[in-house]
Write a protein that holds these residues in place. Structure first.
Motif, mmCIF file in Angstrom:
data_model
loop_
_atom_site.group_PDB
_atom_site.id
_atom_site.type_symbol
_atom_site.label_atom_id
_atom_site.label_comp_id
_atom_site.label_asym_id
_atom_site.label_seq_id
_atom_site.Cartn_x
_atom_site.Cartn_y
_atom_site.Cartn_z
ATOM 1 N N ARG A 84 0.688 -1.173 -0.162
ATOM 2 C CA ARG A 84 0.061 0.039 0.186
ATOM 3 C C ARG A 84 0.828 1.155 -0.034
ATOM 4 N NH1 ARG A 84 -4.619 0.379 4.470
ATOM 5 N NH2 ARG A 84 -5.349 -1.342 3.460
ATOM 6 N N THR A 85 1.968 1.272 0.778
ATOM 7 C CA THR A 85 2.923 2.412 0.708
ATOM 8 C C THR A 85 3.347 2.510 -0.571
ATOM 9 O OG1 THR A 85 3.006 2.206 3.120
ATOM 10 C CG2 THR A 85 4.846 3.551 2.123
ATOM 11 N N LEU A 86 3.994 1.635 -1.128
ATOM 12 C CA LEU A 86 4.632 1.514 -2.271
ATOM 13 C C LEU A 86 3.667 2.117 -3.416
ATOM 14 C CD1 LEU A 86 6.785 -1.795 -2.563
ATOM 15 C CD2 LEU A 86 7.317 0.466 -1.731
ATOM 16 N N VAL A 87 2.445 1.803 -3.662
ATOM 17 C CA VAL A 87 1.605 2.216 -4.528
ATOM 18 C C VAL A 87 1.369 3.648 -4.215
ATOM 19 C CG1 VAL A 87 -0.852 2.071 -5.171
ATOM 20 C CG2 VAL A 87 0.336 -0.107 -4.776
ATOM 21 N N GLY A 88 1.319 4.277 -3.083
ATOM 22 C CA GLY A 88 0.999 5.600 -2.605
ATOM 23 C C GLY A 88 2.258 6.326 -2.871
ATOM 24 N N VAL A 89 3.615 5.962 -3.122
ATOM 25 C CA VAL A 89 4.589 6.614 -3.414
ATOM 26 C C VAL A 89 4.650 6.800 -4.796
ATOM 27 C CG1 VAL A 89 7.195 6.257 -3.678
ATOM 28 C CG2 VAL A 89 6.066 6.133 -1.215
ATOM 29 N N TRP A 90 4.455 5.572 -5.575
ATOM 30 C CA TRP A 90 4.528 5.761 -7.084
ATOM 31 C C TRP A 90 3.414 6.837 -7.499
ATOM 32 C CZ3 TRP A 90 1.049 2.685 -10.975
ATOM 33 C CH2 TRP A 90 1.644 2.902 -12.000
ATOM 34 N N LEU A 91 2.256 6.646 -6.884
ATOM 35 C CA LEU A 91 1.115 7.480 -7.645
ATOM 36 C C LEU A 91 1.447 8.899 -7.006
ATOM 37 C CD1 LEU A 91 -2.233 5.835 -6.674
ATOM 38 C CD2 LEU A 91 -1.125 5.912 -8.779
ATOM 39 N N ALA A 92 2.052 9.143 -6.028
ATOM 40 C CA ALA A 92 2.455 10.424 -5.569
ATOM 41 C C ALA A 92 3.592 11.039 -6.521
ATOM 42 C CB ALA A 92 3.179 10.623 -4.278
ATOM 43 N N THR A 93 4.531 10.274 -7.003
ATOM 44 C CA THR A 93 5.582 10.364 -7.831
ATOM 45 C C THR A 93 4.946 11.203 -9.338
ATOM 46 O OG1 THR A 93 7.027 8.952 -6.970
ATOM 47 C CG2 THR A 93 7.433 9.566 -9.033
ATOM 48 N N GLY A 94 3.929 10.159 -9.735
ATOM 49 C CA GLY A 94 3.148 10.518 -10.889
ATOM 50 C C GLY A 94 2.525 11.779 -11.060
ATOM 51 N N ALA A 95 1.503 11.937 -9.916
ATOM 52 C CA ALA A 95 0.946 13.263 -9.822
ATOM 53 C C ALA A 95 1.587 14.331 -9.529
ATOM 54 C CB ALA A 95 0.034 13.119 -8.321
ATOM 55 N N LEU A 96 2.700 14.541 -8.989
ATOM 56 C CA LEU A 96 3.984 15.788 -8.745
ATOM 57 C C LEU A 96 4.572 15.786 -10.150
ATOM 58 C CD1 LEU A 96 4.847 17.867 -7.175
ATOM 59 C CD2 LEU A 96 6.802 16.243 -6.328
ATOM 60 N N GLY A 97 4.634 15.025 -10.741
ATOM 61 C CA GLY A 97 5.338 14.956 -12.308
ATOM 62 C C GLY A 97 4.194 15.819 -13.100
ATOM 63 N N ALA A 98 3.037 15.203 -13.101
ATOM 64 C CA ALA A 98 1.922 15.805 -13.944
ATOM 65 C C ALA A 98 1.543 17.344 -13.605
ATOM 66 C CB ALA A 98 0.587 14.939 -13.922
ATOM 67 N N VAL A 99 1.705 17.555 -12.393
ATOM 68 C CA VAL A 99 1.436 18.930 -11.909
ATOM 69 C C VAL A 99 2.585 19.792 -12.374
ATOM 70 C CG1 VAL A 99 1.397 20.651 -10.060
ATOM 71 C CG2 VAL A 99 -0.007 18.397 -9.937
ATOM 72 N N LEU A 100 3.682 19.640 -12.280
ATOM 73 C CA LEU A 100 5.017 20.143 -12.710
ATOM 74 C C LEU A 100 5.105 20.371 -14.349
ATOM 75 C CD1 LEU A 100 7.791 19.086 -10.400
ATOM 76 C CD2 LEU A 100 6.596 21.188 -10.440
ATOM 77 N N GLY A 101 4.299 19.402 -14.992
ATOM 78 C CA GLY A 101 4.308 19.501 -16.435
ATOM 79 C C GLY A 101 3.605 20.691 -17.098
ATOM 80 N N PHE A 102 2.608 21.151 -16.301
ATOM 81 C CA PHE A 102 1.766 22.527 -16.608
ATOM 82 C C PHE A 102 2.556 23.658 -16.735
ATOM 83 C CE2 PHE A 102 -1.473 19.742 -14.925
ATOM 84 C CZ PHE A 102 -2.520 19.708 -16.218
ATOM 85 N N PHE A 103 3.841 23.597 -16.088
ATOM 86 C CA PHE A 103 4.666 24.545 -15.937
ATOM 87 C C PHE A 103 6.043 24.492 -16.910
ATOM 88 C CE2 PHE A 103 2.335 24.355 -11.975
ATOM 89 C CZ PHE A 103 1.529 25.764 -12.148
ATOM 90 N N GLN A 104 6.138 23.566 -17.753
ATOM 91 C CA GLN A 104 7.120 23.033 -18.405
ATOM 92 C C GLN A 104 7.770 24.306 -19.200
ATOM 93 O OE1 GLN A 104 6.776 19.467 -20.870
ATOM 94 N NE2 GLN A 104 8.923 19.878 -21.617
ATOM 95 N N PRO A 105 8.925 24.393 -18.952
ATOM 96 C CA PRO A 105 9.824 25.403 -19.887
ATOM 97 C C PRO A 105 9.811 25.173 -21.430
ATOM 98 C CG PRO A 105 10.934 25.207 -17.857
ATOM 99 C CD PRO A 105 9.933 23.998 -17.953
ATOM 100 N N ALA A 106 9.596 26.047 -22.330
ATOM 101 C CA ALA A 106 9.971 25.689 -23.738
ATOM 102 C C ALA A 106 11.172 25.064 -24.040
ATOM 103 C CB ALA A 106 9.708 27.091 -24.581
#
Length: 462
Positions: free
Chosen positions: A152-174
């Motif tokens: 359960r912890t591993l799944v939470g870590v993996w999803l948190a990694t993907g969610a944070l990457g997706a959020v930062l993707g909205f601010f990706q520099p050109a």
């Protein structure tokens, strides 16, 4: 395959596990929740391996991260040094506390991505939001997490990694290469593999526990079967013959009329001794047939047991009767019994004292008939002292024709002495007699448990 190659791959000469096999075994036995990784590994170098690996990664990634951030990304030297330490130093903590280490690294990597956003012109053409060194450190951290944390912890870590990457993707520099998806996939693979290793180790541990429980149950079942077999043999063989002796001794005066009075008394003594032996054997059979060795009072029909089975075990208070029965059998025995000895002894010591004297007198009757015998029982504040000394056999006596005994009598004495934590000393005397001396402590810990002075060469006595 050569011995050297075999050592590298799986096994050494003679089946000895090789280095890789030992590492694999350590990987399959991860540490518990409050232990460092590999804390349960059998060898010291295996337990030190996680620290060595984490140290190597920190030493190599720390300067590399600073150089990459400063030269490739044009980051200020102060920021580069601070982020380099924040992103790599927690790897040392991951050996014992991987989840807090992951939180520190995640915060440091996110802070690094935000700092890089402030200099978007220098980031173009490079990986973002996760730099190459950050990806490597994060994967090492994921391996530590997989070996320690739950699914359960591993799944939470993996999803948190993907969610944070997706959020930062909205601010990706050109002009930058987005590494959020790459880290998401690689972290998932590492977490899955190490989590599977963790699960394999847990499964092997549970199997080992079940095997140990099954082995204990098999041993207990074997013990119960052996006790039942002994009980059957005692009942079918010994009890039968003792019953025959009792009937013949009781009926002798009627079958042989005109018998002198001393002979009648002798047959009556034989019958009484046989009946007493049968009563004690019934109590022994009850113990052997009870699975837990208790008195059987809780079993079905326990309330209908014979009075002999409910009778108390013999003790020091019955030594006078034992000596009188031995005297009636023609053996001259003197008893010196301290006043209050029976009241002072606990049940285990009381029974052991009686059995030791009983066996010693039985040995005298078998091996030195007619020999003058002295039994002494003294009690002080801490212990019971038993002494049974006999002289040589009478000249006209007929010694047991079967030769030396099996030694079981002295072995039984020694086991009873060990159970009470006392000492036993037995051996022949210069005049041809024999000596049995026992010391039984009245309080637990007063004697040296398992210590006795019996010489194995004397066991032919019994």
């Amino acid at each position: 395959m050569s011995d050297k190659a075999r050592d590298r791959t799986g096994g050494g000469p003679g089946g000895r596990p090789g280095a890789l096999a030992q590492v694999a075994a350590a990987l399959r036995t991860p540490a518990g929740a409050a232990q460092p990784l590999f804390a349960q590994a059998p060898r010291a170098w295996q337990r030190a391996l996680p620290y060595v690996v984490a140290g190597i990664f920190v030493v190599s990634l720390l300067p590399t991260t600073i150089v990459v951030l400063a030269d490739d990304y044009g980051m200020d030297g102060g920021w580069a040094g601070a982020l380099g330490v924040a992103q790599t130093a927690p790897l040392l903590l991951a050996v014992t506390r991987p989840l807090p280490a992951w939180l520190l690294v995640l915060v440091a990597d996110t802070l690094g991505a935000v700092v890089l956003l402030t200099q978007a012109d220098k980031v173009a053409g490079h990986a973002w939001p996760w730099t190459p060194t950050a990806v490597i450190g994060y994967l090492v951290l994921s391996a530590c997490l997989g070996l320690r944390e739950s699914v359960r912890t591993l799944v939470g870590v993996w999803l948190a990694t993907g969610a944070l990457g997706a959020v930062l993707g909205f601010f990706q520099p050109a002009g930058t290469m987005n590494t959020a998806a790459l880290l998401f996939v690689l972290a998932g693979v590492v977490l899955a593999l190490t989590g599977a290793l963790r699960g394999l180790g847990d499964a092997r541990r549970r199997i080992a526990e079940q095997e140990s429980i099954s082995e204990a149950e098999r041993s207990r079942r074997t013990l119960l079967e052996e006790r039942a077999r002994i009980a059957r043999e005692l009942h079918d063989v010994v009890a039968h013959h003792m019953s025959v002796i009792t009937v013949q001794a009781d009926s002798a005066p009627y079958r042989l009329p005109g018998m002198p009075e001393p002979v009648r008394e002798e047959f009556a003594a034989i019958a009484a001794s046989a009946r007493e032996s049968l009563d004690e054997m019934r109590r022994l059979l009850t113990v052997l047939r009870t699975p837990d060795g208790a008195d059987g009072s809780g079993g079905a029909g326990g309330g209908g047991r014979a009075d002999g089975e409910r009778a108390p075990q013999p003790g020091i208070g019955r030594l006078q009767q034992l000596v009188e029965a031995t005297v009636r059998a023609g053996q001259p025995v003197e008893l010196s019994l301290a006043a209050g000895a029976a009241r002072a002894a606990p049940p285990a010591v009381d029974l052991s004292a009686y059995r030791i004297v009983q066996e010693a007198l039985a040995n005298v009757v078998r091996h030195a008939p007619g020999a003058p015998t002295r039994v002494s029982v003294t009690v002080d504040d801490d212990e019971v002292l038993l002494l049974v000394v006999n002289g040589p056999a009478a000249r006209d006596a007929v010694v047991e024709p079967d030769g030396p005994g099996t030694g079981h009598g002295l072995v039984g004495m020694r086991e009873r002495v060990r159970l009470t934590g006392g000492t036993l000393d037995t051996g022949p005397l210069p005049d041809g007699g024999f000596r049995v001396a026992a010391r039984l402590p009245l309080h637990t810990g007063a004697g040296a448990a398992g210590t006795d002075g019996t010489d194995d060469t004397n066991e032919e006595r019994s």
